[in-house]
Design a protein around this motif. Structure first.
Motif, PDB file in Angstrom:
ATOM      1  N   VAL A 114      -6.274   4.778  -3.315  1.00 22.27           N
ATOM      2  CA  VAL A 114      -5.375   3.643  -3.048  1.00 22.27           C
ATOM      3  C   VAL A 114      -5.736   3.178  -1.652  1.00 22.27           C
ATOM      4  N   ARG A 115      -6.192   1.945  -1.541  1.00 23.12           N
ATOM      5  CA  ARG A 115      -6.753   1.505  -0.262  1.00 23.12           C
ATOM      6  C   ARG A 115      -6.098   0.229   0.245  1.00 23.12           C
ATOM      7  N   PHE A 116      -5.755   0.264   1.528  1.00 22.49           N
ATOM      8  CA  PHE A 116      -5.367  -0.961   2.230  1.00 22.49           C
ATOM      9  C   PHE A 116      -6.654  -1.499   2.837  1.00 22.49           C
ATOM     10  N   LEU A 117      -7.024  -2.717   2.456  1.00 22.03           N
ATOM     11  CA  LEU A 117      -8.306  -3.247   2.933  1.00 22.03           C
ATOM     12  C   LEU A 117      -8.133  -4.122   4.172  1.00 22.03           C
TER      13      LEU A 117
ATOM     14  N   TYR B 187       0.839  -1.209   0.000  1.00 22.29           N
ATOM     15  CA  TYR B 187       0.000   0.000   0.000  1.00 22.29           C
ATOM     16  C   TYR B 187       0.872   1.256   0.000  1.00 22.29           C
ATOM     17  N   ALA B 188       1.903   1.257   0.866  1.00 26.55           N
ATOM     18  CA  ALA B 188       2.776   2.439   0.965  1.00 26.55           C
ATOM     19  C   ALA B 188       3.447   2.731  -0.383  1.00 26.55           C
TER      20      ALA B 188
ATOM     21  N   GLU C 133       2.526   5.964  -3.062  1.00 28.09           N
ATOM     22  CA  GLU C 133       3.549   6.908  -3.510  1.00 28.09           C
ATOM     23  C   GLU C 133       3.655   6.922  -5.038  1.00 28.09           C
ATOM     24  N   ALA C 134       3.597   5.716  -5.635  1.00 27.39           N
ATOM     25  CA  ALA C 134       3.732   5.624  -7.093  1.00 27.39           C
ATOM     26  C   ALA C 134       2.542   6.272  -7.805  1.00 27.39           C
TER      27      ALA C 134
ATOM     28  N   LEU D 255      -6.885  10.770  -2.299  1.00 23.98           N
ATOM     29  CA  LEU D 255      -6.177   9.926  -1.320  1.00 23.98           C
ATOM     30  C   LEU D 255      -6.900   8.605  -1.066  1.00 23.98           C
ATOM     31  N   ASP D 256      -8.229   8.614  -1.259  1.00 22.53           N
ATOM     32  CA  ASP D 256      -9.014   7.405  -0.968  1.00 22.53           C
ATOM     33  C   ASP D 256      -8.936   6.366  -2.088  1.00 22.53           C
TER      34      ASP D 256
END
Lengths: 313, 318
Positions: free
Chosen positions: B172-175, B147-148, B152-153, B169-170
Motif C-alpha cells: 500500500v503506497r502513498f506516491l 493511505y492511512a 489499515e483495511a 508493508l510496501d
C-alpha cells in the motif's frame, strides 16, 4: 457561557479577532484535546462490541452535524443556521479546520511510507535503486531550501514589512532567500530554481505526454470491431467534422436558413451534443447523485459493515 | 442452514432493523427540534418557496433508500443485472496468478470522500480474492489520509483471511499528493512491475489516460471506473472494461450481494423511477401549457404557475 466555551465563534465577540478574551480559545483547545483523548482511549481500551458502538456513535454524531446544518432553516438575514444559540454554519468551518489537522498528521504517515519503501530499495540495492536515491536527494533539497528561505518569516514579525528596507538584516544569503523586488516574478534563490525551474517543467512534461497518448488511445478506440465501436466512430467523425472549417465545407452548399439546414454537419454535431449527449450526461449525473446519497446514508448510519473491516462481533 | 443459525440470523436482522429505525427516528427528532427551536425563518413564506422543495426531495429519497435497505435486511430479494467490468474481477485475478505478476489498484486523486471510499471497497474485494490465490495487489494512493485508511483495511483483510504474515508493508503506497507526480510514479510502478492487471477506481482527472496507457503498454487487463464524467471517454478508449455512471456505486452490491447494499441499490432505482415520473409530468405540463397559451390565454396562467413551481422543485433539488 457554556455555549461560548463549546463554540468560541458564537456570542458577541469573535475569538479569532485580536483583543478578544484569549482564555476562551485556550479552554476550547483544552476541551477538544480532552475529548479526543477520552474518545481515542475508549476506542483502544473497550471490547469489540463497545468499540463498534462507540465508532458508530461518533460517525452518527459527526454526520448528524451536517444533516442538521442542511435541514434546519437558516436565519432569514444572515442565511446562517443556529441551534440553541450555537451557530452551526460558522462551526462547520472549525470542523473543516479539524479535518485539516487530521490530514496534517496523516501526511507524516505518507512521508514515512515513502521513506520506508525507498530506503529499503537503496538498502537492498533493488532494481532501479538509483530512482529511490534521487527521491531522497529531491526530498531533502526541496525541504531544506523551502525551510531555509522562509525561516526568518516564521520568527521575525517585522519580516514582511521590512524585508526590502535598506539596513534590515536578512538571516540568509540572497541565493537562499532572494527578496529583491526586481526578481519578484522569478526570485534568484535555490528554492525557486528547484520549484519553478525543475518541478513545474517536469509537471508540464507529464501533462504534454497526454497529447501522444490521446492519439494512440483514439486509434485503438476507433477500430471498428463491434457495433458499439462503429457508433463511436461515426459519432466522433460527425463531431470532429462539425468543429473544423474543412468539415463544415462539406455541407456548405445547404442554405443556413432553408428547410434542409438541419442536414448541415455543424447542425448535426450540435444535435448530437445537445439532444443526445446532454440528456445522457444528466441521467448519469442523477444516478451518481443517488448512488452517493445511498452510500453516504449507509456510512452515516453504520449500515455498511464488513465492507472495509471484517465483522468482529 | 441449521435452525439455530436461522434463529440467530433472524435475531440479528430484527436488531439491525430496530437499530436503523432508531437512527432514522433520531434524525426526525433532531430535525423537529431544529425546526421549532431554530431561527424563525421557517415561518416565512420565503423559506417555503426557496428551501423546502430541495430538502423535501433529499429527505424523500433518503427515506426510500433506507426503506429498501430495511426490506432487504428482513429477507427481501433483489436482482442485480450483470455488469461485465465487475464480472471480470475473477478473470483479472486469475490471469495475474497464472502469470505470477502483481495487480495494481489506483485509488485516484480523491481525499477521504464517498468516491474514494467506494473505490477502496472495490479494492478490498479484489484484495480478498487475491489473498486466496497468493497474488500481490499493490494499492497506490495520492492522499495521505486515504493511505492511512487503506493500509489499515488491507492489513485487516490479511488478518481476517488468516494470512497476516503474507501482508507486505510496501504493497500500500502513498506516491504523491501532486497530480502528475502521482501519475509519473504510478506509471513507473506499472511499467517496472509489468503488472498483469490494472484497476483504476476513484476520482481521476488528466492523469487517467497516462495510467491507462501505461497499463496498455505492459499488456495488462484494465478495469476502470470513475464518476468523473469527463474522464469516462479516456477509460472507454484505453481500458478493457469501464464502469460507467451509477454502476460505480452498484459495484460493491454486485460483488458482495450483501442485503444492505442490494437494498440500497433497489431504493436508488425507485428514486430514479420517481425522477422519471416527475420529468414525464413536467414534459406533459410544459406541453399543455404551451398549447393552452395559444388556445386560451386565461387558463394558461394557472398552468404556467404550476410549471414554474415544478421547475423550481428541480432547480432546488440540484
Amino acid at each position: 457561557m457554556i455555549l461560548g466555551l463549546i463554540n468560541p465563534l458564537t456570542g458577541t465577540d469573535d475569538i479569532w479577532i485580536v483583543g478578544d478574551p484569549w482564555y476562551r480559545l485556550i479552554i476550547f483547545c483544552l476541551l477538544a484535546a480532552l475529548l479526543c483523548t477520552v474518545v481515542l482511549g475508549a476506542i483502544h481500551m473497550a471490547g469489540n462490541q463497545a468499540t463498534r458502538l462507540l465508532v458508530m456513535g461518533c460517525a452518527f454524531a459527526a454526520g448528524l452535524f451536517y444533516v442538521l446544518e442542511f435541514f434546519i432553516p437558516p436565519d432569514a438575514k444572515s442565511q446562517e443556521v443556529s441551534l440553541w444559540g450555537v451557530n452551526l454554519t460558522q462551526m462547520s468551518g472549525i470542523i473543516g479546520n479539524a479535518n485539516q489537522v487530521v490530514a496534517g498528521f496523516t501526511f507524516l504517515l505518507g512521508v514515512y511510507n515513502l521513506v520506508h519503501i525507498h530506503g529499503n530499495n537503496i538498502r537492498r540495492l533493488r532494481k532501479g535503486w538509483g530512482y529511490s536515491l534521487s527521491f531522497f536527494i529531491a526530498f531533502l533539497a526541496m525541504t531544506v531550501s523551502a525551510f531555509a528561505r522562509d525561516w526568518q518569516s516564521f520568527f521575525d514579525p517585522k519580516y514582511d514589512e521590512l524585508k526590502n528596507t535598506a539596513g534590515y538584516q536578512l538571516w540568509m544569503p540572497s541565493w537562499v532567500n532572494d527578496v529583491d523586488p526586481t526578481h519578484a516574478l522569478m526570485p534568484h534563490d535555490i528554492f525557486s530554481v528547484l520549484f519553478e525551474g525543475f518541478y513545474r517543467n517536469m509537471d508540464a512534461t507529464m501533462f504534454s505526454i497526454l497529447a501522444f497518448y490521446i492519439v494512440s488511445a483514439a486509434y485503438r478506440a476507433f477500430r471498428i470491431r463491434s457495433k458499439e465501436a462503429a457508433v463511436l466512430m461515426i459519432t466522433a467523425v460527425i463531431m470532429m467534422m462539425g468543429q473544423v472549417p474543412l468539415g463544415q465545407a462539406i455541407t456548405a452548399a445547404i442554405p443556413k436558413d432553408g428547410f434542409w439546414h438541419g442536414l448541415r454537419i455543424e447542425e448535426i454535431s450540435q444535435f448530437v451534443l445537445n439532444t443526445i449527449n446532454g440528456p445522457v450526461q444528466r441521467a448519469i449525473g442523477f444516478g451518481l447523485g443517488l448512488g452517493a446519497l445511498g452510500m453516504a446514508l449507509r456510512i452515516w448510519l453504520s449500515l455498511e459493515r464488513g465492507t472495509y473491516f471484517e465483522e468482529t462481533s | 442452514m441449521t435452525q439455530a443459525s436461522t434463529s440467530t440470523r433472524k435475531r440479528g436482522s430484527d436488531l439491525a432493523t430496530v437499530e436503523a429505525l432508531c437512527l432514522a427516528g433520531l434524525l426526525v427528532v433532531a430535525m423537529a427540534l431544529g425546526w421549532f427551536f431554530g431561527a424563525g425563518y421557517w415561518r416565512t413564506a420565503e423559506y417555503w418557496s426557496k428551501f423546502v422543495a430541495g430538502r423535501a426531495i433529499v429527505y424523500a429519497f433518503s427515506a426510500m433508500i433506507l426503506g429498501q435497505i430495511l426490506f432487504a435486511r428482513r429477507g427481501g430479494s433483489a436482482f442485480i443485472r450483470r455488469i461485465p467490468g465487475l464480472t471480470a474481477v475473477d478473470q483479472t485475478v486469475g490471469r495475474a496468478t497464472e502469470m505470477g505478476r502483481p495487480i495494481t489498484f489506483s485509488l485516484g486523486l480523491g481525499n477521504v470522500e464517498i468516491i474514494t471510499l467506494q473505490a477502496l471497497a472495490i479494492a478490498l474485494h479484489v484484495i480478498r480474492m487475491a489473498i486466496r490465490f497468493g497474488t500481490r495487489v499493490i494499492v497506490t494512493c495520492a492522499d495521505p489520509t486515504v493511505y492511512a485508511i487503506a493500509d489499515e483495511a488491507v492489513r485487516e483483510a490479511f488478518t481476517a483471511a488468516g494470512r497476516p504474515e503474507s501482508h507486505n508493508l510496501d504493497d500500500v503506497r502513498f506516491l504523491s499528493d501532486r497530480q502528475f507526480a502521482y501519475a509519473s510514479s504510478a506509471m513507473g510502478l506499472i511499467l517496472r512491475e509489468r503488472v498483469a492487471s490494472n484497476y483504476m477506481f476513484g476520482r481521476f482527472f488528466a492523469e487517467s489516460l497516462i495510467l491507462a496507457e501505461a497499463g496498455n503498454q505492459v499488456g495488462a487487463i484494465q478495469v476502470a471506473g470513475t464518476p468523473i464524467i469527463t474522464q469516462i471517454p479516456f477509460f472507454v478508449a484505453s481500458c478493457d472494461y469501464t464502469i460507467i455512471g451509477d454502476e460505480y456505486y452498484a459495484a460493491t452490491a454486485y460483488l458482495t450481494r450483501e442485503p444492505v447494499l442490494s437494498g440500497s441499490l433497489v431504493g436508488q432505482d425507485h428514486c430514479k423511477m420517481l425522477i422519471l415520473g416527475l420529468i414525464t409530468l413536467g414534459v406533459i405540463m410544459a406541453t399543455v401549457s404551451a398549447g393552452l397559451a395559444q388556445a386560451s390565454p386565461g387558463l394558461e396562467n394557472d398552468v404556467s404557475a404550476l410549471v414554474s413551481s415544478f421547475e423550481k422543485l428541480f432547480t432546488e433539488a440540484k
